[in-house]
Design a protein around this motif. Structure first.
Motif, PDB file in Angstrom:
ATOM      1  N   LYS A  45       5.638  17.871 -30.608  1.00  0.00           N
ATOM      2  CA  LYS A  45       4.884  16.880 -29.835  1.00  0.00           C
ATOM      3  C   LYS A  45       3.690  16.365 -30.631  1.00  0.00           C
ATOM      4  O   LYS A  45       3.364  15.183 -30.592  1.00  0.00           O
ATOM      5  CB  LYS A  45       4.422  17.501 -28.512  1.00  0.00           C
ATOM      6  CG  LYS A  45       5.556  17.787 -27.533  1.00  0.00           C
ATOM      7  CD  LYS A  45       5.042  18.480 -26.292  1.00  0.00           C
ATOM      8  CE  LYS A  45       6.185  18.814 -25.337  1.00  0.00           C
ATOM      9  NZ  LYS A  45       5.716  19.558 -24.138  1.00  0.00           N
ATOM     10  N   TYR A  46       3.039  17.269 -31.387  1.00  0.00           N
ATOM     11  CA  TYR A  46       1.902  16.857 -32.200  1.00  0.00           C
ATOM     12  C   TYR A  46       2.353  15.946 -33.342  1.00  0.00           C
ATOM     13  O   TYR A  46       1.622  15.027 -33.744  1.00  0.00           O
ATOM     14  CB  TYR A  46       1.176  18.081 -32.763  1.00  0.00           C
ATOM     15  CG  TYR A  46       0.569  18.956 -31.693  1.00  0.00           C
ATOM     16  CD1 TYR A  46      -0.207  18.399 -30.676  1.00  0.00           C
ATOM     17  CD2 TYR A  46       0.767  20.339 -31.684  1.00  0.00           C
ATOM     18  CE1 TYR A  46      -0.768  19.194 -29.697  1.00  0.00           C
ATOM     19  CE2 TYR A  46       0.214  21.137 -30.698  1.00  0.00           C
ATOM     20  CZ  TYR A  46      -0.549  20.556 -29.698  1.00  0.00           C
ATOM     21  OH  TYR A  46      -1.101  21.341 -28.726  1.00  0.00           O
ATOM     22  N   ILE A  47       3.543  16.194 -33.868  1.00  0.00           N
ATOM     23  CA  ILE A  47       4.084  15.337 -34.917  1.00  0.00           C
ATOM     24  C   ILE A  47       4.323  13.929 -34.367  1.00  0.00           C
ATOM     25  O   ILE A  47       4.038  12.924 -35.035  1.00  0.00           O
ATOM     26  CB  ILE A  47       5.390  15.930 -35.485  1.00  0.00           C
ATOM     27  CG1 ILE A  47       5.098  17.243 -36.215  1.00  0.00           C
ATOM     28  CG2 ILE A  47       6.063  14.948 -36.444  1.00  0.00           C
ATOM     29  CD1 ILE A  47       6.334  17.952 -36.707  1.00  0.00           C
ATOM     30  N   ILE A  48       4.831  13.847 -33.148  1.00  0.00           N
ATOM     31  CA  ILE A  48       5.061  12.546 -32.511  1.00  0.00           C
ATOM     32  C   ILE A  48       3.743  11.800 -32.345  1.00  0.00           C
ATOM     33  O   ILE A  48       3.653  10.590 -32.600  1.00  0.00           O
ATOM     34  CB  ILE A  48       5.766  12.728 -31.156  1.00  0.00           C
ATOM     35  CG1 ILE A  48       7.182  13.270 -31.367  1.00  0.00           C
ATOM     36  CG2 ILE A  48       5.820  11.401 -30.388  1.00  0.00           C
ATOM     37  CD1 ILE A  48       7.929  13.555 -30.075  1.00  0.00           C
ATOM     38  N   LEU A  49       2.696  12.520 -31.924  1.00  0.00           N
ATOM     39  CA  LEU A  49       1.377  11.897 -31.774  1.00  0.00           C
ATOM     40  C   LEU A  49       0.849  11.399 -33.118  1.00  0.00           C
ATOM     41  O   LEU A  49       0.236  10.331 -33.204  1.00  0.00           O
ATOM     42  CB  LEU A  49       0.395  12.896 -31.153  1.00  0.00           C
ATOM     43  CG  LEU A  49       0.632  13.254 -29.681  1.00  0.00           C
ATOM     44  CD1 LEU A  49      -0.339  14.344 -29.245  1.00  0.00           C
ATOM     45  CD2 LEU A  49       0.467  12.013 -28.802  1.00  0.00           C
ATOM     46  N   PHE A  50       1.098  12.174 -34.167  1.00  0.00           N
ATOM     47  CA  PHE A  50       0.656  11.767 -35.503  1.00  0.00           C
ATOM     48  C   PHE A  50       1.373  10.489 -35.945  1.00  0.00           C
ATOM     49  O   PHE A  50       0.739   9.571 -36.479  1.00  0.00           O
ATOM     50  CB  PHE A  50       0.920  12.893 -36.495  1.00  0.00           C
ATOM     51  CG  PHE A  50       0.679  12.507 -37.926  1.00  0.00           C
ATOM     52  CD1 PHE A  50      -0.605  12.259 -38.378  1.00  0.00           C
ATOM     53  CD2 PHE A  50       1.740  12.395 -38.816  1.00  0.00           C
ATOM     54  CE1 PHE A  50      -0.836  11.896 -39.705  1.00  0.00           C
ATOM     55  CE2 PHE A  50       1.516  12.031 -40.131  1.00  0.00           C
ATOM     56  CZ  PHE A  50       0.230  11.785 -40.577  1.00  0.00           C
ATOM     57  N   ILE A  51       2.679  10.420 -35.746  1.00  0.00           N
ATOM     58  CA  ILE A  51       3.441   9.229 -36.110  1.00  0.00           C
ATOM     59  C   ILE A  51       2.945   8.022 -35.309  1.00  0.00           C
ATOM     60  O   ILE A  51       2.799   6.908 -35.839  1.00  0.00           O
ATOM     61  CB  ILE A  51       4.946   9.446 -35.866  1.00  0.00           C
ATOM     62  CG1 ILE A  51       5.488  10.523 -36.808  1.00  0.00           C
ATOM     63  CG2 ILE A  51       5.722   8.155 -36.042  1.00  0.00           C
ATOM     64  CD1 ILE A  51       5.398  10.157 -38.271  1.00  0.00           C
ATOM     65  N   PHE A  52       2.651   8.235 -34.032  1.00  0.00           N
ATOM     66  CA  PHE A  52       2.128   7.150 -33.195  1.00  0.00           C
ATOM     67  C   PHE A  52       0.793   6.645 -33.737  1.00  0.00           C
ATOM     68  O   PHE A  52       0.542   5.436 -33.788  1.00  0.00           O
ATOM     69  CB  PHE A  52       1.968   7.642 -31.755  1.00  0.00           C
ATOM     70  CG  PHE A  52       1.360   6.619 -30.836  1.00  0.00           C
ATOM     71  CD1 PHE A  52       2.109   5.543 -30.382  1.00  0.00           C
ATOM     72  CD2 PHE A  52       0.040   6.733 -30.424  1.00  0.00           C
ATOM     73  CE1 PHE A  52       1.550   4.588 -29.536  1.00  0.00           C
ATOM     74  CE2 PHE A  52      -0.529   5.789 -29.588  1.00  0.00           C
ATOM     75  CZ  PHE A  52       0.236   4.712 -29.141  1.00  0.00           C
ATOM     76  N   ALA A  53      -0.073   7.568 -34.185  1.00  0.00           N
ATOM     77  CA  ALA A  53      -1.365   7.178 -34.748  1.00  0.00           C
ATOM     78  C   ALA A  53      -1.185   6.377 -36.037  1.00  0.00           C
ATOM     79  O   ALA A  53      -1.908   5.402 -36.286  1.00  0.00           O
ATOM     80  CB  ALA A  53      -2.215   8.421 -35.009  1.00  0.00           C
ATOM     81  N   VAL A  54      -0.215   6.775 -36.859  1.00  0.00           N
ATOM     82  CA  VAL A  54       0.060   6.052 -38.101  1.00  0.00           C
ATOM     83  C   VAL A  54       0.538   4.638 -37.803  1.00  0.00           C
ATOM     84  O   VAL A  54       0.079   3.663 -38.418  1.00  0.00           O
ATOM     85  CB  VAL A  54       1.102   6.810 -38.950  1.00  0.00           C
ATOM     86  CG1 VAL A  54       1.554   5.951 -40.134  1.00  0.00           C
ATOM     87  CG2 VAL A  54       0.526   8.125 -39.454  1.00  0.00           C
ATOM     88  N   LEU A  55       1.459   4.498 -36.843  1.00  0.00           N
ATOM     89  CA  LEU A  55       1.962   3.177 -36.473  1.00  0.00           C
ATOM     90  C   LEU A  55       0.844   2.317 -35.885  1.00  0.00           C
ATOM     91  O   LEU A  55       0.776   1.108 -36.133  1.00  0.00           O
ATOM     92  CB  LEU A  55       3.109   3.306 -35.469  1.00  0.00           C
ATOM     93  CG  LEU A  55       4.390   3.966 -36.005  1.00  0.00           C
ATOM     94  CD1 LEU A  55       5.399   4.152 -34.883  1.00  0.00           C
ATOM     95  CD2 LEU A  55       5.004   3.138 -37.126  1.00  0.00           C
TER      96      LEU A  55
END
Length: 259
Positions: free
Chosen positions: A86-96
């Motif tokens: 879930k934290y990885i998904i949040l990180f990818i969202f922040a990058v996008l």
């Protein structure tokens, strides 16, 4: 577009394994993770199609077909898998989300160009195609992480994944020793086997560094850069150290010590 020697073999192999129900394509992808300099196709601009990225795309397509067929997105259910993911998904969202900044700035701010020949020059910040292309490796890494999480639902498959990866790192280290051997004895290193990136973006073969009147060879093995090689080798050490401390063989005790 230039098809390399590895591409002639690995592209058909990947497509063949794509049609199989077994996990062969997944294990092949894990094996080729360290091969960051093995390009299957080089474009006119020099952008390579790295072997691992090609296999990741095939795995993503296979999973997408499974999602469409089953109408269900697989997600890790175990707590120790799902929470970090879930934290990885949040990180990818922040990058996008960060891609919006060049659109907002739209030339009103300038940064140092990074050109070594004229490092004082500045260029305005605009959104461009290159902004999106720079996060492609990150997105592919996220896809691979997702596939590893959903594939390793049992200890048996996880154990096999670790064995394949450690074996790949071992081969990478051996190939690096072979490269050093070629440099020391002035032999032609077969870069066309695994170091198939365009010459404009990969380190020159057999390069040495002069320091205090001493010459040191920089070994790349199957990677694009010596620093990549050291990072990859370090990732396998924890598994081997745990095996040594707990006295539980990954392959056999003899092979583990040899690695």
């Amino acid at each position: 577009m230039i098809l390399t020697l590895p591409g002639m073999f690995l592209i058909p192999l990947g497509l063949l394994l794509f049609l199989r129900e077994k996990n062969y394509l997944y294990y092949l992808t894990i094996f080729f993770i360290p091969f960051t300099a093995t390009s299957l196709v080089n474009s006119a601009s020099g952008s390579p199609l790295v072997a691992s990225n090609f296999f990741i795309i095939l795995l993503a397509m296979k999973e997408l077909i499974n999602i469409v067929y089953t109408r269900k997105i697989r997600f890790p259910s175990l707590k120790y898998n799902s929470n970090p993911f879930k934290y990885i998904i949040l990180f990818i969202f922040a990058v996008l989300l960060s891609l919006l900044m060049p659109l907002i700035i739209d030339g009103s701010f300038s940064i140092v160009s990074g050109n070594l020949e004229d490092y004082n020059s500045e260029i305005p910040v605009y959104f461009s195609y290159s902004n999106f292309m720079k996060i492609i490796p990150l997105l592919l890494g996220f896809i691979l992480t997702y596939i590893i999480v959903i594939k390793n639902f049992s200890v048996v498959i996880l154990y096999r994944s670790i064995k394949v990866y450690i074996f790949s790192v071992f081969i990478t280290a051996l190939w690096g020793c072979f490269q050093l051997f070629c440099i020391k004895f002035n032999l032609d290193y077969p870069f066309f086997l695994f170091n198939t990136m365009s010459e404009t973006i990969q380190m020159a073969e057999g390069i040495t560094v002069e320091t205090y009147n001493n010459s040191f060879a920089r070994i790349t093995s199957v990677t694009q850069e010596p620093s990549h090689l050291s990072q990859i080798i370090l990732t396998a050490l924890p598994f081997l150290l745990v095996s040594f401390v707990q006295r539980k063989a990954i392959f056999t005790f003899v092979i583990d010590r040899l690695m």
